[in-house]
Design a protein around this motif. Structure first.
Motif, PDB file in Angstrom:
ATOM      1  N   THR B 488       0.924  -1.289  -0.066  1.00  0.00           N
ATOM      2  CA  THR B 488       0.319   0.008  -0.084  1.00  0.00           C
ATOM      3  C   THR B 488       0.889   1.278   0.048  1.00  0.00           C
ATOM      4  OG1 THR B 488      -1.676  -1.097   1.211  1.00  0.00           O
ATOM      5  CG2 THR B 488      -2.035   1.140   1.262  1.00  0.00           C
ATOM      6  N   LYS B 489       1.705   1.121   0.767  1.00  0.00           N
ATOM      7  CA  LYS B 489       2.666   2.239   0.824  1.00  0.00           C
ATOM      8  C   LYS B 489       3.570   2.646  -0.564  1.00  0.00           C
ATOM      9  CE  LYS B 489       6.070   3.280   4.458  1.00  0.00           C
ATOM     10  NZ  LYS B 489       6.912   2.623   5.407  1.00  0.00           N
ATOM     11  N   LEU B 490       3.740   1.433  -1.057  1.00  0.00           N
ATOM     12  CA  LEU B 490       4.573   1.550  -2.510  1.00  0.00           C
ATOM     13  C   LEU B 490       3.519   1.948  -3.381  1.00  0.00           C
ATOM     14  CD1 LEU B 490       7.364  -0.511  -3.584  1.00  0.00           C
ATOM     15  CD2 LEU B 490       5.151  -1.309  -5.060  1.00  0.00           C
ATOM     16  N   CYS B 491       2.547   1.764  -3.405  1.00  0.00           N
ATOM     17  CA  CYS B 491       1.387   2.122  -4.190  1.00  0.00           C
ATOM     18  C   CYS B 491       1.297   3.925  -4.210  1.00  0.00           C
ATOM     19  CB  CYS B 491      -0.085   1.808  -4.151  1.00  0.00           C
ATOM     20  SG  CYS B 491      -0.084  -0.016  -4.610  1.00  0.00           S
ATOM     21  N   ASN B 492       1.388   4.408  -2.859  1.00  0.00           N
ATOM     22  CA  ASN B 492       1.467   5.744  -2.913  1.00  0.00           C
ATOM     23  C   ASN B 492       2.692   6.355  -3.357  1.00  0.00           C
ATOM     24  OD1 ASN B 492      -0.857   5.801  -1.250  1.00  0.00           O
ATOM     25  ND2 ASN B 492       0.020   5.395   0.701  1.00  0.00           N
ATOM     26  N   ASP B 493       3.838   5.567  -3.032  1.00  0.00           N
ATOM     27  CA  ASP B 493       5.071   6.355  -3.766  1.00  0.00           C
ATOM     28  C   ASP B 493       4.926   6.232  -5.337  1.00  0.00           C
ATOM     29  OD1 ASP B 493       7.224   4.389  -1.717  1.00  0.00           O
ATOM     30  OD2 ASP B 493       6.435   6.393  -1.577  1.00  0.00           O
ATOM     31  N   ILE B 494       4.300   5.144  -5.943  1.00  0.00           N
ATOM     32  CA  ILE B 494       4.078   5.418  -7.315  1.00  0.00           C
ATOM     33  C   ILE B 494       3.131   6.371  -7.660  1.00  0.00           C
ATOM     34  CG2 ILE B 494       3.349   3.948  -9.575  1.00  0.00           C
ATOM     35  CD1 ILE B 494       4.333   1.551  -8.077  1.00  0.00           C
ATOM     36  N   SER B 495       2.201   6.729  -7.075  1.00  0.00           N
ATOM     37  CA  SER B 495       1.016   7.733  -7.271  1.00  0.00           C
ATOM     38  C   SER B 495       1.628   8.795  -7.253  1.00  0.00           C
ATOM     39  CB  SER B 495      -0.092   7.501  -6.378  1.00  0.00           C
ATOM     40  OG  SER B 495      -0.718   6.109  -6.547  1.00  0.00           O
ATOM     41  N   GLY B 496       2.658   9.024  -6.247  1.00  0.00           N
ATOM     42  CA  GLY B 496       3.352  10.309  -6.204  1.00  0.00           C
ATOM     43  C   GLY B 496       4.216  10.652  -7.292  1.00  0.00           C
ATOM     44  N   ILE B 497       4.321   9.793  -8.257  1.00  0.00           N
ATOM     45  CA  ILE B 497       5.133  10.316  -9.426  1.00  0.00           C
ATOM     46  C   ILE B 497       4.385  11.197 -10.104  1.00  0.00           C
ATOM     47  CG2 ILE B 497       6.350   9.327 -11.615  1.00  0.00           C
ATOM     48  CD1 ILE B 497       6.403   6.491 -10.650  1.00  0.00           C
ATOM     49  N   LYS B 498       3.086  11.196 -10.206  1.00  0.00           N
ATOM     50  CA  LYS B 498       2.438  12.178 -10.939  1.00  0.00           C
ATOM     51  C   LYS B 498       2.941  13.512 -10.524  1.00  0.00           C
ATOM     52  CE  LYS B 498      -2.033  12.195 -11.329  1.00  0.00           C
ATOM     53  NZ  LYS B 498      -3.517  12.117 -11.142  1.00  0.00           N
ATOM     54  N   ASN B 499       3.137  13.564  -9.326  1.00  0.00           N
ATOM     55  CA  ASN B 499       3.731  15.163  -8.854  1.00  0.00           C
ATOM     56  C   ASN B 499       5.202  15.380  -9.350  1.00  0.00           C
ATOM     57  OD1 ASN B 499       1.532  15.632  -7.267  1.00  0.00           O
ATOM     58  ND2 ASN B 499       2.430  14.795  -5.266  1.00  0.00           N
ATOM     59  N   GLY B 500       5.792  14.369  -9.514  1.00  0.00           N
ATOM     60  CA  GLY B 500       7.160  14.365 -10.128  1.00  0.00           C
ATOM     61  C   GLY B 500       7.137  14.834 -11.583  1.00  0.00           C
ATOM     62  N   LEU B 501       6.307  14.100 -12.267  1.00  0.00           N
ATOM     63  CA  LEU B 501       6.084  14.578 -13.729  1.00  0.00           C
ATOM     64  C   LEU B 501       5.927  16.065 -13.752  1.00  0.00           C
ATOM     65  CD1 LEU B 501       4.697  11.370 -15.332  1.00  0.00           C
ATOM     66  CD2 LEU B 501       6.814  12.250 -15.533  1.00  0.00           C
ATOM     67  N   ALA B 502       4.828  16.614 -12.900  1.00  0.00           N
ATOM     68  CA  ALA B 502       4.204  17.727 -13.100  1.00  0.00           C
ATOM     69  C   ALA B 502       5.340  18.939 -12.820  1.00  0.00           C
ATOM     70  CB  ALA B 502       3.050  17.873 -12.103  1.00  0.00           C
ATOM     71  N   GLU B 503       6.249  18.477 -11.770  1.00  0.00           N
ATOM     72  CA  GLU B 503       7.635  19.452 -11.411  1.00  0.00           C
ATOM     73  C   GLU B 503       8.370  19.431 -12.679  1.00  0.00           C
ATOM     74  OE1 GLU B 503       6.355  20.888  -8.040  1.00  0.00           O
ATOM     75  OE2 GLU B 503       8.482  21.075  -8.690  1.00  0.00           O
ATOM     76  N   ILE B 504       8.549  18.396 -13.130  1.00  0.00           N
ATOM     77  CA  ILE B 504       9.481  18.379 -14.271  1.00  0.00           C
ATOM     78  C   ILE B 504       9.112  19.127 -15.420  1.00  0.00           C
ATOM     79  CG2 ILE B 504      10.325  16.727 -16.278  1.00  0.00           C
ATOM     80  CD1 ILE B 504      10.705  14.442 -14.154  1.00  0.00           C
ATOM     81  N   SER B 505       7.608  19.024 -15.801  1.00  0.00           N
ATOM     82  CA  SER B 505       6.873  19.781 -16.826  1.00  0.00           C
ATOM     83  C   SER B 505       7.166  21.450 -16.621  1.00  0.00           C
ATOM     84  CB  SER B 505       5.545  19.373 -17.152  1.00  0.00           C
ATOM     85  OG  SER B 505       4.999  19.970 -18.075  1.00  0.00           O
ATOM     86  N   LYS B 506       6.858  21.721 -15.365  1.00  0.00           N
ATOM     87  CA  LYS B 506       6.959  23.033 -14.935  1.00  0.00           C
ATOM     88  C   LYS B 506       8.625  23.545 -15.179  1.00  0.00           C
ATOM     89  CE  LYS B 506       5.998  25.157 -10.589  1.00  0.00           C
ATOM     90  NZ  LYS B 506       5.714  24.995  -9.297  1.00  0.00           N
ATOM     91  N   ALA B 507       9.422  22.942 -14.639  1.00  0.00           N
ATOM     92  CA  ALA B 507      10.863  23.454 -14.447  1.00  0.00           C
ATOM     93  C   ALA B 507      11.271  23.370 -15.813  1.00  0.00           C
ATOM     94  CB  ALA B 507      11.671  22.339 -13.547  1.00  0.00           C
ATOM     95  N   ALA B 508      11.024  22.500 -16.766  1.00  0.00           N
ATOM     96  CA  ALA B 508      11.459  22.297 -18.161  1.00  0.00           C
ATOM     97  C   ALA B 508      10.921  23.272 -19.136  1.00  0.00           C
ATOM     98  CB  ALA B 508      10.890  21.105 -18.752  1.00  0.00           C
ATOM     99  N   LYS B 509       9.890  23.770 -18.851  1.00  0.00           N
ATOM    100  CA  LYS B 509       8.942  25.175 -19.230  1.00  0.00           C
ATOM    101  C   LYS B 509       9.848  26.254 -18.981  1.00  0.00           C
ATOM    102  CE  LYS B 509       4.216  25.790 -20.435  1.00  0.00           C
ATOM    103  NZ  LYS B 509       3.063  24.940 -20.093  1.00  0.00           N
ATOM    104  N   LYS B 510       9.924  26.285 -17.754  1.00  0.00           N
ATOM    105  CA  LYS B 510      11.002  27.717 -17.121  1.00  0.00           C
ATOM    106  C   LYS B 510      12.249  27.448 -17.870  1.00  0.00           C
ATOM    107  CE  LYS B 510      11.471  29.874 -12.761  1.00  0.00           C
ATOM    108  NZ  LYS B 510      11.502  29.900 -11.302  1.00  0.00           N
ATOM    109  N   GLY B 511      12.929  26.556 -17.843  1.00  0.00           N
ATOM    110  CA  GLY B 511      14.463  26.393 -18.440  1.00  0.00           C
ATOM    111  C   GLY B 511      14.512  26.660 -19.830  1.00  0.00           C
TER     112      GLY B 511
END
Lengths: 104, 613
Positions: B488-511
């Motif tokens: 269950t904890k692991l599933c939360n980690d995997i779900s958290g990747i969504k935030n990671g992708l959002a962060e990447i998209s935002k930072a990449a746009k800025k860069g």
């Protein structure tokens, strides 16, 4: 600057390029250039000898130059390119440069 | 403290294996005489020291007699843009003077692979020169011929990404090419092998990187009912041999003999051989599949869905989907390793040979068995036949040159370039496991793999397959890696990747915006230094933010095709600072745009995976 002095300075620059090529293990280019520069070196030594004849106080040691060239040839014959480069750099160039500095 | 002791202490702190091997050599007193008769320290005119080596009747010096340090500095000038190099492969260490000159100019992050062809010279240098930087430096990887020299090619292939090939410097210590001519040729050959491996990886990556990354995300759903390879260590009786079944043409000859090994060996089949075993009703124990492009036609027979699967995170998702048995991850390539490390689970170092059969061998090595039996491992043509089932070479495959190698029973057999790489891999692997595991080649045809014991399959089974064995029983007793609570904890980690992708998209746009700004200024030659610098800082910050995301490791591979053209410009020389800055800004923009696009493309794949966790 006299044309003889300029010729000697140019020769020093050309010999320096040969030295750098040997240190960089670029042997083919080094040898090709060395063959051309040898003639310049001979002319440079001739120019120094002529200058010595017309300027008695000019302390050019013929034996030293002969010894340097002799050592260089030995290094060449034993295919020790680094030693050849060393002799050209630290013996030939440095000595000829010291002589040129004393020329008017 | 003597220099030798000092250097050995330094070596021990970083590489205990090398240290032990050197000490073993030093225990033999004869080595001292051998060394002192061959190598001499000579003082140079500037007060330094060099080494003179006796080679036959000749004396060869390893450095300048006048000024070794200056010679080394001049030698280094030879290499353009040295600070752009990401790795160095150098033949010969000597007294370290050339290494020092190189290191002074190299980027701090560059990896340095040093290959010393003469262990006696190495010991002589340990006794006479301070080599502490070479011995302790984390960025230096040391290989000594006769000790760990066989690891050189494999280690480089593992540590270096194909994208870094254009920024690798290959060089040799002056005079070493004369002193160790044959070994130098071997070194050059290995470097060519390495380049071929990198190019093969690059071509695969460019074509399939996106597919593999999508596989890796989709396959996260299979973690639930899975194990990973470390959990199987020690679970299989060492006396039970592993029979690796591959799909070479010779399999047609002896496939039915495998029946005699059922229940008496661990029969591990590569994915391409599954259909032949099933067609002949041969019971096996597990399947290995590692190729993200593998055709489903190899798994048409529904019976194969019952067999456990040894696999990798980016294997073809459809294959894993079709299989209903246990999945066993053999490596954590990409994101899986990052995820598992959060739970203190470590994958062993995976030595990839580039094929499913080499993967099967590596699995057997990790399992620690005493005998590995190879079946169907032809790695050569049998007439026109390339595979079992009388399958000819694919018409689209064109051999660029004819390659012949020694056959299993002597003579010459025709092989091809990739098979030749696998032959070399197997030969290195056989050497690596020597003393712990015997490798029997029961292929009964094909190319010879040096170091193996050649034996008909019937004899191999009679001799080695005597103990009862059922892999299914082992799996029954072995719980899956994650219990419900941890999963269950692991599933939360995997779900958290969504935030990671959002962060990447935002930072990449800025860069990307900052890069665009700099490009416009530099192209129009109307730049304000402060603004240029500020944009540069924003780009650096954006890159840091992106690289801090766990999921970045997957995106890095995903975007390789999008940025490949720009990668080849890294390391180029520019005549002026403006041109260099402009190219760097263009590279940055291409990278940021690719990352933003990747994050947006992978989000729906991730969302679908989360639904199926």
């Amino acid at each position: 600057m006299s044309s003889e002095k300029e010729q000697i300075k140019n020769t020093i620059n050309e010999v320096q390029k040969v030295v750098d090529l040997f240190y960089q293990q670029n042997d083919k280019d080094a040898f090709d250039k060395f063959l051309i520069v040898l003639e310049d070196m001979t002319n440079a030594i001739d120019n120094l000898a002529t200058y010595k004849n017309t300027n008695p106080g000019f302390a050019m040691d013929d034996k030293k130059i002969f010894s340097i060239l002799s050592n260089a040839m030995e290094a060449l014959e034993s295919d020790d390119k680094v030693l050849l480069a060393d002799i050209l750099q630290y013996d030939f160039i440095e000595y000829i440069e010291s002589l040129v500095e004393k020329m008017e | 403290m003597k220099l030798l002791d000092y250097n050995l202490e330094k070596l021990k702190s970083k590489n205990e294996y090398l240290y032990d091997c050197i000490n073993t050599i030093l225990a033999d007193q004869r080595i001292y005489d051998e060394i002192s008769n061959k190598f001499f320290v000579i003082e140079t005119k500037n007060g330094s020291k060099t080494i003179e080596c006796l080679s036959g009747h000749n004396k060869i010096r390893l450095n300048s007699m006048y000024n070794p340090e200056r010679e080394a500095q001049k030698w280094v000038i030879n290499f353009n843009n040295i600070s752009n190099y990401t790795s160095v492969a150098m033949f010969g260490i000597g007294n370290g003077v050339f290494y020092n000159a190189l290191k002074e100019k190299l980027n701090l992050h560059a990896d340095i692979f040093l290959y010393e062809p003469d262990v006696k010279l190495f010991i002589f240098c340990l006794a006479n020169f301070d080599l502490s930087d070479i011995l302790c430096n984390d960025k230096v990887f040391l290989y000594i011929d006769g000790i760990n020299g066989d690891r050189f090619l494999e280690d480089m292939s593992e540590k270096i990404n194909w994208a870094m090939l254009s920024t690798q410097l290959e060089c040799f210590h002056p005079a070493y090419d004369k002193l160790y001519k044959e070994k130098y040729f071997k070194f050059e050959y290995e470097l060519e092998e390495f380049r071929n491996i990198m190019i093969a990886r690059k071509n695969t990556s460019l074509l399939y990187a996106k597919k593999f990354t999508v596989n890796a995300l989709k396959n996260l759903r299979f973690i639930k009912e899975s194990n990973y390879i470390s959990e199987l260590k020690g679970k299989i009786d060492k006396d039970v041999p592993v029979i690796i079944v591959s799909a070479g043409p010779s399999l047609d000859k002896n496939i039915n003999i495998l029946r005699k090994a059922e229940g008496k060996a661990f029969i591990l089949t590569v994915d391409t051989a599954v259909k032949y075993l099933l067609a002949n009703d041969i019971k096996f124990d597990a399947i290995v599949t590692v190729d993200g492009r593998k055709s489903l036609k190899h798994f048409n027979d529904d019976r194969c869905s019952r067999y456990p699967l040894f696999t990798v995170p980016d294997a073809k998702s459809d294959v894993l989907e079709k299989n209903h048995s246990r999945k066993i991850w053999i490596n954590g390539t990409g994101y899986l390793q990052v995820l598992y490390e959060k739970y203190n689970l470590k994958f062993p170092k995976y030595i990839s040979g580039g094929s499913v059969a080499t993967a099967a061998f590596w699995i057997s090595e990790i399992l620690g068995v005493k005998k590995i039996i190879l079946v169907g491992q032809d790695l050569s043509y049998d007439g026109e036949m390339a595979h079992a089932g009388k399958i000819k070479q694919n018409a689209e495959w064109k051999d660029s040159r004819e390659i012949y190698v020694e056959g299993l029973y002597g003579g010459r057999v025709k092989t091809r370039a990739d098979w030749l790489n696998f032959i070399n891999w197997f030969e290195n692997a056989v050497e690596r496991v020597k003393g712990k595991t015997d490798v029997i080649d029961a292929t009964e045809g094909g190319a010879k793999i040096a170091g193996t014991l050649i034996m008909p399959l019937r004899d191999a089974i009679e001799r080695y397959c005597n103990k009862e064995f059922k892999f299914s029983e082992i799996l029954k007793e072995l719980p899956v890696t994650f219990d419900e609570r941890v999963y269950t904890k692991l599933c939360n980690d995997i779900s958290g990747i969504k935030n990671g992708l959002a962060e990447i998209s935002k930072a990449a746009k800025k860069g990307s915006m900052s890069a665009r700004d700099n490009i416009d200024m530099l192209k129009n030659k109307k730049y304000l230094p402060d603004k240029l610098n500020r944009n540069q800082e924003i780009m650096v910050q954006s890159q840091k933010q992106i690289q801090n995301q766990d999921i970045y490791i997957l995106l890095d591979e995903y975007i390789s095709a999008d940025i490949e053209e720009r990668l080849s410009t890294v390391g180029e020389h520019y005549d002026n600072v403006r041109d260099e800055l402009l190219e760097k800004s263009i590279n940055s923009k291409v990278l940021f745009d690719a990352l933003e696009k990747a994050a947006n493309e992978l989000l729906p794949v991730l969302e679908d995976t989360i639904k199926h966790l």
